[in-house]
Structure formats: C-alpha cells, structure tokens
Enzyme design. Structure first.
Site, PDB file in Angstrom:
ATOM      1  CG  PHE A 277      -2.112  -0.721   0.830  1.00  0.00           C
ATOM      2  CD1 PHE A 277      -2.210  -1.994   0.407  1.00  0.00           C
ATOM      3  CD2 PHE A 277      -3.487  -0.181   0.610  1.00  0.00           C
ATOM      4  CE1 PHE A 277      -3.253  -2.802   0.045  1.00  0.00           C
ATOM      5  CE2 PHE A 277      -4.616  -0.893   0.244  1.00  0.00           C
ATOM      6  CZ  PHE A 277      -4.371  -2.250  -0.212  1.00  0.00           C
ATOM      7  CB  CYS A 288     -13.950   0.161   1.947  1.00  0.00           C
ATOM      8  SG  CYS A 288     -14.681  -1.228   1.254  1.00  0.00           S
TER       9      CYS A 288
HETATM   10  C1  UGA Z   1     -10.083  -2.208   1.298  1.00  0.00           C
HETATM   11  C2  UGA Z   1      -9.215  -2.759   2.316  1.00  0.00           C
HETATM   12  O1  UGA Z   1      -7.975  -3.249   1.820  1.00  0.00           O
HETATM   13  C3  UGA Z   1      -9.890  -4.298   3.015  1.00  0.00           C
HETATM   14  O2  UGA Z   1      -8.785  -4.793   3.798  1.00  0.00           O
HETATM   15  C4  UGA Z   1     -11.037  -3.794   3.535  1.00  0.00           C
HETATM   16  O3  UGA Z   1     -11.802  -5.151   4.073  1.00  0.00           O
HETATM   17  C5  UGA Z   1     -11.869  -3.482   2.463  1.00  0.00           C
HETATM   18  O4  UGA Z   1     -11.683  -2.307   2.104  1.00  0.00           O
HETATM   19  C6  UGA Z   1     -13.276  -3.183   3.304  1.00  0.00           C
HETATM   20  O5  UGA Z   1     -13.420  -2.148   4.019  1.00  0.00           O
HETATM   21  O6  UGA Z   1     -14.244  -3.850   2.779  1.00  0.00           O
HETATM   22  P1  UGA Z   1     -10.772  -2.604  -1.271  1.00  0.00           P
HETATM   23  O7  UGA Z   1     -11.486  -1.340  -0.927  1.00  0.00           O
HETATM   24  O8  UGA Z   1     -11.683  -3.589  -1.717  1.00  0.00           O
HETATM   25  O9  UGA Z   1     -10.178  -3.131   0.204  1.00  0.00           O
HETATM   26  O10 UGA Z   1      -9.648  -2.341  -2.069  1.00  0.00           O
HETATM   27  P2  UGA Z   1      -8.041  -2.215  -1.766  1.00  0.00           P
HETATM   28  O11 UGA Z   1      -7.158  -3.113  -2.606  1.00  0.00           O
HETATM   29  O12 UGA Z   1      -7.811  -1.855  -0.330  1.00  0.00           O
HETATM   30  O13 UGA Z   1      -8.010  -0.702  -2.763  1.00  0.00           O
HETATM   31  C7  UGA Z   1      -8.467   0.531  -2.186  1.00  0.00           C
HETATM   32  C8  UGA Z   1      -7.829   1.493  -3.230  1.00  0.00           C
HETATM   33  O14 UGA Z   1      -6.423   1.733  -2.853  1.00  0.00           O
HETATM   34  C9  UGA Z   1      -7.841   1.143  -4.723  1.00  0.00           C
HETATM   35  O15 UGA Z   1      -8.345   2.170  -5.435  1.00  0.00           O
HETATM   36  C10 UGA Z   1      -6.694   0.838  -5.128  1.00  0.00           C
HETATM   37  O16 UGA Z   1      -6.265   1.129  -6.406  1.00  0.00           O
HETATM   38  C11 UGA Z   1      -5.649   1.771  -4.253  1.00  0.00           C
HETATM   39  N1  UGA Z   1      -4.431   1.488  -3.812  1.00  0.00           N
HETATM   40  C12 UGA Z   1      -4.326   0.585  -3.191  1.00  0.00           C
HETATM   41  C13 UGA Z   1      -3.425   2.533  -4.337  1.00  0.00           C
HETATM   42  O17 UGA Z   1      -3.833   3.769  -4.958  1.00  0.00           O
HETATM   43  N2  UGA Z   1      -2.091   2.071  -3.818  1.00  0.00           N
HETATM   44  C14 UGA Z   1      -1.955   0.942  -3.262  1.00  0.00           C
HETATM   45  O18 UGA Z   1      -0.293   0.739  -2.873  1.00  0.00           O
HETATM   46  C15 UGA Z   1      -2.886   0.114  -3.057  1.00  0.00           C
END
Ligand code: UGA
Length: 459
Positions: A277, A288
C-alpha cells in the site's frame, strides 16, 4: 454448523460461499428479491473472481440456500452473521439503518438462543446498540464483532488466507464458537490451491507461504467489542494514509528527479514500514476507504477529537486526480481541446466491476471539462460506469477500438490486459504517441522502445 448470512454483497456472499464449501449449512438472506433469484441460480450479482464457480458448486450441493425469508433462514441456525451495507449519511456519518432493519427482522423470527456476529463495517459503539435491541428478546443473544478485511477482486483469496481473525465481545464462549466456525475455512484453505484466486492480490507478496505457516489459532485476536469495531475502521484509515503518503512523496519526486518506486521500495524494505500500500498513482477509491475515512472523521469530530492525519490523507487523495490532469495539460501545453483521448479502465481497481468512488471515473469527469473526445473501455465495469458517465463519452467495443486514432492513452485501472499491451501495435493504432501511466504500472522501456512517449507519477 448451521449459519445464517444476512446481506448478499461482496462480504456476505464470499463468506457464505466459503463457509458452505467448508461443509457448513449456510442460509444467505437478502431483502432484494432479484439478487436472491440470481444467487439461487449460482450467479453472483457482481463480478468477483472465482465466486461464480464457488456459488454454483455450493448451491447445487444444497449447502448454500438463498432466501428472502428470515423465518426459513433463522429456524435452524446457531449463528447469524450480519453483512449488510453501511452507506454514508449526507453528513459523512455511517448510516446504520440496514443493520437495524436486519436486527428487527431477526427479532421477529428468533426461535432459540443465538450468536449474532456483526461483520458490517461500523463505528465503535454500534455493537452495544445492537445488543440493546436484542435485550427485548426472550432468547439469550451473544453479540460478537468480527470485522471483515477482505478486499474486492481478491475476496476469496483474502478469506481463505486471512492475516487475522478479530473477534470482539463479552462472551468468551460465543467468541470461541465464532473462531470454531472460521477454523473450518482455514481447514478448507489448506486443501485448496490458493494460486487459483491470487490474480488480483497486489497486497501481499509472499502471502500464501507466510499465512499458512502460522497456525490459525495464532492468527486469532480476541478483544473487546469496541476495540474490534475500531480495528476495522482504523485499519482502512491507516492503509488509505499510507497510499496518500506515497502520493504526496511522488509529487516531491516529480520535482527532485527521484523515482517514487525506488524510494518506496527503499523505505518498504524496512520491516517496520513494510512495502504494501505504498504504490503511488491515481489515488484510492472504492466503497470502503472514502466512506470509512469520512465516517471516522465524523465519529471522532462528534466526540471532540480532530484526526489530522486522516484529514490530510483525504485532502491529498481528493487532489490527486487534479494533479494528474495538471501533468497531462503540461504535456499538451495547456490545451487538451483538440486531442482524442483513450482511457483504459473505469473500475476503482482491477478485478472488480465496482465503480463506486472510482478515481478513474473522477479522472474522466474532470477531463470532460477540457475535452469532449474521450473513449473509455473496461473489461467488467462498463455497464456500471454508464450509469454515471451516460453519453458524455464513447464506449469502445474492445481494446483496439479504444486505442485507434487517439493522441493520448491513459492507464486509469491496471487490469493485466492493459498493463501488458503490445506497444508496437499501440504505436501503429494511435494517431499521436503519448501514454500517461496514472497507475505507475507500465514498463517505460517497452513503451519508449516502441517509439511512444511515457509519462508517470513521480518518476
Ligand atoms: C479495502 C481494504 O484493503 C480491505 O482490507 C477492507 O476489508 C475493505 O477495504 C473493506 O473495508 O471492505 P478494497 O476497498 O476492496 O479493500 O480495495 P483495496 O485493495 O484496499 O484498494 C483500495 C484503493 O486503494 C483502490 O483504489 C486501489 O487502487 C488503491 N491503492 C491500493 C493504491 O492506490 N495504492 C496501493 O498501493 C494500494
């Protein structure tokens, strides 16, 4: 065990399908008749890798029963897991109405003592309100908070391979029963080829190896009700802050000649920091992080606490798409009016059809202020995106159709098929040669070797 799942969204259906695959008898309840009809046929109402096959198998085996009837679902169950949505109120606070509706329906159909598990994302204190509602019942109800940590796109993988199971509540017996239930999923994961489900897990590098080496009992965290509720929300706020931190340092890299990927790799190798992240790009979206950080701020604010770090993380994120547009404008000397633009991706991240708070959609909406010739394409999210973008953009039929005759191509969602484009073909199809990597996922050398121009964030 016999289990009832309330709410057939990402969390409810994934948890239900895996509990059923692990041998439990699972009733999945939802008030949405259309949704239940789909689940009955083994079809998930949204795209989530692997879920279709799992649902089909468990429905056919009679292990997962979809129903709109609380009466049918509650009659046999020892445990009911609340997985309904908790959307935001206009003031940013969390709307708990679906939870309360579910509790009222359960109260109407309780026939025995039960354990109620709260999996929906809530602020600390909600569990106590739910407990109070159940006090009206003549049956003994024990409440356990068991927050969900799965991410969309890797929901099955994350549930089979969880880092931790958090259980919060007053009753050790009830918590142990919930731990026993989820131990069945751990047993299932040891018999499952997890690589079938890891395509979109960008989060954990050596996850399979690492988690399964640790006995499940050591991954359980048994704490108080309020702490468990707060773990979930603050985990999301912390992850969102990590990304915003990377995005702000990326801006510094843009003016200092440093490369954000090298810098984050350098800090991430410090185990105290970790390298997950910290990927800079278009900013975070989805159902979320935006909602949970806003809810946390509202919750804290109502109690006289200013969470400055979370506030800053949100501000950086809100500015990230604007920052990208400024960078793109600079490439075209401030004028985007005459060019034709292709946007690769609309989902908030790859592996999902979800466009809620998608930064790719925000990017398109902001671009539309300076340009009316935008083509878009997404392998799964187009139909959801149409609800928002309507006829303001052109929907390409396929990848080649999107790329053809464009001056500028933007990578907005890093679907593997977009990351691994044939750049020689891209060069032939495009009218001009500018590629903007809003996800920092393209390989600069392959692009430049094909005679195209590469631009990214902080590098
Ligand atoms: C997030 C959390 O990661 C889960 O642990 C949690 O259970 C979930 O919310 C929830 O509350 O239900 P999610 O929103 O499905 O999961 O997706 P993520 O993989 O966390 O990504 C979130 C956003 O961050 C995306 O737009 C992704 O592209 C972005 N991101 C992620 C980045 O810009 N950089 C990163 O290094 C990682």
């Amino acid at each position: 065990m016999n289990v009832t799942i309330i709410g057939c969204g990402f969390v409810g259906l994934t948890t239900g399908a895996l509990l059923a695959a692990a041998g439990n008898k699972v009733y999945c309840v939802d008030v949405d008749k259309k949704r239940i009809e789909m689940v009955k046929q083994g079809k998930p109402p949204f795209y989530e890798p692997g879920l279709k096959q799992l649902l089909k198998k468990t429905v056919q085996a009679g292990k997962l029963i979809a129903t709109t009837s609380y009466k049918e679902a509650m009659a046999e169950s020892e445990i009911a897991i609340i997985c309904v949505g908790t959307p935001a109120n206009p003031d940013g606070s969390v709307n708990l109405e679906y939870i309360f509706q579910a509790v009222r329906s359960m109260l109407d159909h309780l026939t025995n003592n039960m354990i109620i598990v709260l999996k929906s994302t809530v602020q600390a204190g909600t569990g106590r309100e739910v407990e109070k509602m159940f006090k009206k019942s003549r049956h003994k109800i024990d409440l356990v908070s068991c927050p969900e940590f799965l991410a969309e796109g890797s929901a099955i993988f994350d549930t089979l391979n969880m880092d931790r199971l958090v259980v919060g509540g007053d009753s050790a017996t009830a918590k142990n029963k919930v731990i026993e239930l989820f131990t069945s999923i751990d047993k299932l994961s040891r018999k499952t080829d997890l690589t079938k489900y890891d395509k979109y897990t960008t989060v954990y590098e050596n996850a399979v190896k690492n988690n399964l080496q640790i006995p499940f009992s050591e991954r359980v965290l048994s704490i108080s009700l309020e702490s468990a509720e707060l773990v979930k929300i603050t985990a999301n706020a912390f992850l969102a802050s990590k990304i915003s931190f990377a995005n702000s340092i990326a801006r510094l890299c843009d003016v200092s000649g440093a490369n954000i990927e090298e810098v984050m790799e350098g800090i991430g190798r410090d185990r105290r920091i970790g390298n997950s992240f910290l990927k800079a790009g278009i900013g975070w979206g989805g159902s979320c992080f935006p909602k949970d950080t806003e809810g946390l701020l509202a919750y804290a604010n109502n109690r006289g606490i200013e969470l400055e770090i979370v506030k800053a993380a949100r501000k950086i994120n809100a500015d990230q798409v604007k920052y990208i547009i400024t960078k793109i404008k600079d490439i075209f000397n401030g004028n985007l009016k005459e060019i034709s633009i292709g946007v690769l991706g609309l989902a908030f991240k790859p592996g999902t059809s979800d466009v809620r708070y998608s930064p790719a959609i925000s990017l398109v909406q902001l671009l539309l202020k300076s340009n009316k010739k935008i083509k878009v394409f997404d392998p799964q999210a187009t139909s959801d995106a149409r609800q928002i973008l309507a006829d303001k953009v052109t929907y390409a039929n396929d990848l080649n159709d999107l790329i053809k005759d464009t001056h500028l191509l933007i990578l907005a969602t890093e679907w593997p098929e977009f990351v691994n484009l044939d750049f020689d073909l891209v060069k032939k199809l495009m009218k001009k040669n500018v590629l903007f990597d809003a996800r920092n996922k393209w390989d600069r050398n392959s692009i430049e070797d094909a005679g195209l121009k590469y631009f990214g964030i902080g590098k």
